[in-house]
Design an enzyme around this catalytic site. Structure first.
Site, PDB file in Angstrom:
ATOM      1  N   CYS A 206       0.826  -1.221   0.000  1.00 51.61           N
ATOM      2  CA  CYS A 206       0.000   0.000   0.000  1.00 51.61           C
ATOM      3  C   CYS A 206       0.854   1.261   0.000  1.00 51.61           C
ATOM      4  O   CYS A 206       0.347   2.359  -0.234  1.00 51.61           O
ATOM      5  CB  CYS A 206      -0.924   0.012   1.204  1.00 51.61           C
ATOM      6  SG  CYS A 206      -2.051  -1.387   1.209  1.00 51.61           S
TER       7      CYS A 206
ATOM      8  N   HIS B  28      -2.613   6.815   4.647  1.00 58.20           N
ATOM      9  CA  HIS B  28      -3.176   5.682   3.916  1.00 58.20           C
ATOM     10  C   HIS B  28      -4.495   5.307   4.595  1.00 58.20           C
ATOM     11  O   HIS B  28      -4.541   5.128   5.818  1.00 58.20           O
ATOM     12  CB  HIS B  28      -2.184   4.520   3.949  1.00 58.20           C
ATOM     13  CG  HIS B  28      -2.752   3.229   3.469  1.00 58.20           C
ATOM     14  ND1 HIS B  28      -3.566   3.143   2.355  1.00 58.20           N
ATOM     15  CD2 HIS B  28      -2.645   1.957   3.956  1.00 58.20           C
ATOM     16  CE1 HIS B  28      -3.919   1.891   2.178  1.00 58.20           C
ATOM     17  NE2 HIS B  28      -3.380   1.160   3.129  1.00 58.20           N
TER      18      HIS B  28
ATOM     19  N   ASN C  23     -10.270   0.532   1.963  1.00 64.29           N
ATOM     20  CA  ASN C  23      -8.819   0.576   1.743  1.00 64.29           C
ATOM     21  C   ASN C  23      -8.554   0.297   0.263  1.00 64.29           C
ATOM     22  O   ASN C  23      -8.706  -0.828  -0.188  1.00 64.29           O
ATOM     23  CB  ASN C  23      -8.172  -0.481   2.646  1.00 64.29           C
ATOM     24  CG  ASN C  23      -6.669  -0.572   2.474  1.00 64.29           C
ATOM     25  OD1 ASN C  23      -6.100  -0.036   1.526  1.00 64.29           O
ATOM     26  ND2 ASN C  23      -6.021  -1.266   3.389  1.00 64.29           N
TER      27      ASN C  23
HETATM   28  O1  UT7 Z   1      -3.416  -1.636   3.801  1.00 63.66           O
HETATM   29  C1  UT7 Z   1      -2.374  -2.385   4.334  1.00 63.66           C
HETATM   30  C2  UT7 Z   1      -2.283  -2.203   5.774  1.00 63.66           C
HETATM   31  N1  UT7 Z   1      -3.392  -2.871   6.418  1.00 63.66           N
HETATM   32  C3  UT7 Z   1      -3.847  -2.423   7.568  1.00 63.66           C
HETATM   33  O2  UT7 Z   1      -3.423  -1.413   8.041  1.00 63.66           O
HETATM   34  C4  UT7 Z   1      -4.843  -3.273   8.307  1.00 63.66           C
HETATM   35  C5  UT7 Z   1      -4.462  -3.268   9.763  1.00 63.66           C
HETATM   36  N2  UT7 Z   1      -5.346  -4.070  10.596  1.00 63.66           N
HETATM   37  C6  UT7 Z   1      -6.601  -3.700  10.895  1.00 63.66           C
HETATM   38  O3  UT7 Z   1      -7.092  -2.707  10.398  1.00 63.66           O
HETATM   39  C7  UT7 Z   1      -7.322  -4.497  11.945  1.00 63.66           C
HETATM   40  O4  UT7 Z   1      -6.440  -5.430  12.513  1.00 63.66           O
HETATM   41  C8  UT7 Z   1      -8.562  -5.266  11.384  1.00 63.66           C
HETATM   42  C9  UT7 Z   1      -9.662  -4.284  11.053  1.00 63.66           C
HETATM   43  C10 UT7 Z   1      -8.152  -6.053  10.145  1.00 63.66           C
HETATM   44  C11 UT7 Z   1      -9.101  -6.233  12.449  1.00 63.66           C
HETATM   45  O5  UT7 Z   1      -9.380  -5.520  13.646  1.00 63.66           O
HETATM   46  P1  UT7 Z   1      -8.803  -6.048  15.032  1.00 63.66           P
HETATM   47  O6  UT7 Z   1      -9.345  -5.168  16.072  1.00 63.66           O
HETATM   48  O7  UT7 Z   1      -7.318  -6.165  14.928  1.00 63.66           O
HETATM   49  O8  UT7 Z   1      -9.488  -7.461  15.153  1.00 63.66           O
HETATM   50  P2  UT7 Z   1      -8.803  -8.907  15.289  1.00 63.66           P
HETATM   51  O9  UT7 Z   1      -8.175  -9.321  14.020  1.00 63.66           O
HETATM   52  O10 UT7 Z   1      -7.966  -8.961  16.534  1.00 63.66           O
HETATM   53  O11 UT7 Z   1     -10.084  -9.803  15.536  1.00 63.66           O
HETATM   54  C12 UT7 Z   1     -10.926  -9.611  16.681  1.00 63.66           C
HETATM   55  C13 UT7 Z   1     -12.121 -10.526  16.532  1.00 63.66           C
HETATM   56  C14 UT7 Z   1     -11.755 -11.956  16.165  1.00 63.66           C
HETATM   57  O12 UT7 Z   1     -12.670 -12.828  16.817  1.00 63.66           O
HETATM   58  P3  UT7 Z   1     -12.267 -13.567  18.172  1.00 63.66           P
HETATM   59  O13 UT7 Z   1     -11.067 -14.403  17.821  1.00 63.66           O
HETATM   60  O14 UT7 Z   1     -11.946 -12.479  19.151  1.00 63.66           O
HETATM   61  O15 UT7 Z   1     -13.489 -14.358  18.503  1.00 63.66           O
HETATM   62  C15 UT7 Z   1     -12.005 -12.018  14.691  1.00 63.66           C
HETATM   63  O16 UT7 Z   1     -12.309 -13.325  14.236  1.00 63.66           O
HETATM   64  O17 UT7 Z   1     -12.939 -10.052  15.468  1.00 63.66           O
HETATM   65  C16 UT7 Z   1     -13.209 -11.129  14.554  1.00 63.66           C
HETATM   66  N3  UT7 Z   1     -13.395 -10.585  13.227  1.00 63.66           N
HETATM   67  C17 UT7 Z   1     -14.573 -10.171  12.759  1.00 63.66           C
HETATM   68  N4  UT7 Z   1     -15.795 -10.138  13.315  1.00 63.66           N
HETATM   69  C18 UT7 Z   1     -16.791  -9.650  12.581  1.00 63.66           C
HETATM   70  C19 UT7 Z   1     -12.448 -10.370  12.265  1.00 63.66           C
HETATM   71  N5  UT7 Z   1     -13.016  -9.830  11.167  1.00 63.66           N
HETATM   72  C20 UT7 Z   1     -14.329  -9.703  11.463  1.00 63.66           C
HETATM   73  C21 UT7 Z   1     -15.420  -9.201  10.747  1.00 63.66           C
HETATM   74  N6  UT7 Z   1     -16.629  -9.183  11.327  1.00 63.66           N
HETATM   75  N7  UT7 Z   1     -15.299  -8.726   9.482  1.00 63.66           N
END
Ligand code: UT7
Length: 331
Positions: A118, A258, A288
């Site tokens: 990105c 970004h 994004n």
């Molecule tokens: O462009 C390149 C750079 N990319 C980025 O900058 C992305 C950086 N990362 C992020 O923006 C965040 O990490 C995300 C938005 C991708 C995820 O947010 P998070 O607060 O880090 O969530 P997580 O991955 O720690 O997941 C928390 C929970 C998990 O469930 P459990 O294990 O706690 O039961 C995931 O399975 O949220 C769950 N989860 C979802 N729930 C509902 C993950 N995706 C989803 C979803 N809907 N779409």
């Protein structure tokens, strides 16, 4: 240290194009186990624009590029180089940029793609400014373009809610008066290359039935690891970039992050002591768009009539690699 200081290169035109088709959080909640509330709270995204089936990255890039050329008042024969920042090229080769150069009829121009996650948009902007400042090129068309939808796994809620398609572009030209790039700093931490990948179909995993079954032909991301990396690395990096440029963060008028995640942007702004009114955000509408995001943000900013003389703009991005970088531009 920032690699150049105060080069007389100006952004002489901006443009953008996003597909008409919109995918809302509600739509996604009918496709995977997610909700509008989760997506909004965790990312800030409400909608994203998605290309029609068969609509190529070169086509969206061309539309944004044409708009930027028109805004700059240039014809294609005046362009010396076409750069396309993209992580979703039509094909590995030829690149997107040569196709765009051909479709534009920019007969005197060279063309190449910049593919570094990105951050590619910020990398290419810095590269174009440096190339103009050193006299290699005069007018450079820099386009960030992505059609990520065909390489996103629409059954993976960890990634499919994040990305959108679209393109933004700038024309950079020698400055005759206002407009100069104050500094640029481009970095990478390649020890974290496994955090965002598209692993299938090339040398490491040549295409096979197995790679298809194992879903290796899709974007994969360790979202939370990326989130932590960015939160740790980006705020001090931006402070250093400002200091190296002889500026404090308060002296930046507009911040173009970004557009990956509103929480990342807000945390960075808080740590840098930036007022939220100085941070441009449009990820709610586009999601994004990877390498295109800073260009789409700038183009909307310009369309809204907010670009004024004497402003300092900071563009920053981070992504697969893990690469990151920043550019400061004074209008
Ligand atoms: O462009 C390149 C750079 N990319 C980025 O900058 C992305 C950086 N990362 C992020 O923006 C965040 O990490 C995300 C938005 C991708 C995820 O947010 P998070 O607060 O880090 O969530 P997580 O991955 O720690 O997941 C928390 C929970 C998990 O469930 P459990 O294990 O706690 O039961 C995931 O399975 O949220 C769950 N989860 C979802 N729930 C509902 C993950 N995706 C989803 C979803 N809907 N779409």
């Amino acid at each position: 240290m920032a690699f150049f200081k105060g080069v007389p290169v100006a952004i002489s035109g901006t443009g953008m194009y996003v597909p008409d088709r919109v995918l809302t959080n509600e739509d996604l909640s009918r496709m995977v186990d997610t909700s509008d509330e989760w997506i909004r709270e965790r990312t800030g995204i409400r909608r994203r624009h998605i290309a029609e089936a068969g609509e190529l990255t070169s086509e969206v890039a061309l539309k944004a590029g044409r708009a930027a050329l028109e805004a700059a008042g240039l014809v294609p024969s005046e362009i010396d180089m076409v750069m396309v920042a993209t992580n979703s090229p039509d094909t590995l080769f030829p690149g997107v940029a040569p196709k765009v150069q051909g479709m534009l009829g920019a007969g005197r121009a060279g063309a190449f793609d910049v593919q570094s996650g990105c951050t590619s948009g910020v990398y290419s902007m810095a590269l174009a400014a440096a190339g103009i400042a050193s006299g290699i090129w005069r007018n450079v068309l820099v386009i960030g373009a992505e059609v990520l939808s065909p390489i996103v796994d629409w059954t993976d809620r960890n990634t499919c809610v994040l990305f959108g398609d679209g393109a933004g572009a700038v024309v950079l030209s020698p400055s005759c008066g206002n407009g100069r790039f104050l500094s640029a700093e481009l970095r990478s931490d390649g020890t974290k290359h496994d955090q965002i990948t598209f692993p299938g179909g090339l040398v490491e995993n040549p295409a096979s039935h197995e790679t298809v079954e194992q879903k290796k032909h899709y974007v994969t991301m360790k979202g939370n690891d990326v989130f932590k990396f960015v939160n740790r690395v980006i705020p001090p990096f931006l402070r250093e970039l400002c200091e190296d440029s002889g500026l404090s963060p308060e002296e930046i008028d507009w911040w173009f992050f970004h557009q990956a995640n509103q929480r990342i942007i807000e945390r960075a702004a808080e740590r840098l002591g930036i007022a939220s009114e100085k941070v441009f955000i449009n990820l709610d509408e586009y999601g994004n768009t990877s390498a295109a995001s800073v260009f789409i943000a700038l183009s909307e900013f310009v369309k809204q009539g907010r670009l004024l003389p004497g402003q300092r703009l900071l563009f920053t991005a981070f992504g697969a690699g893990m690469t990151y970088g920043g550019v400061i531009y004074e209008t």
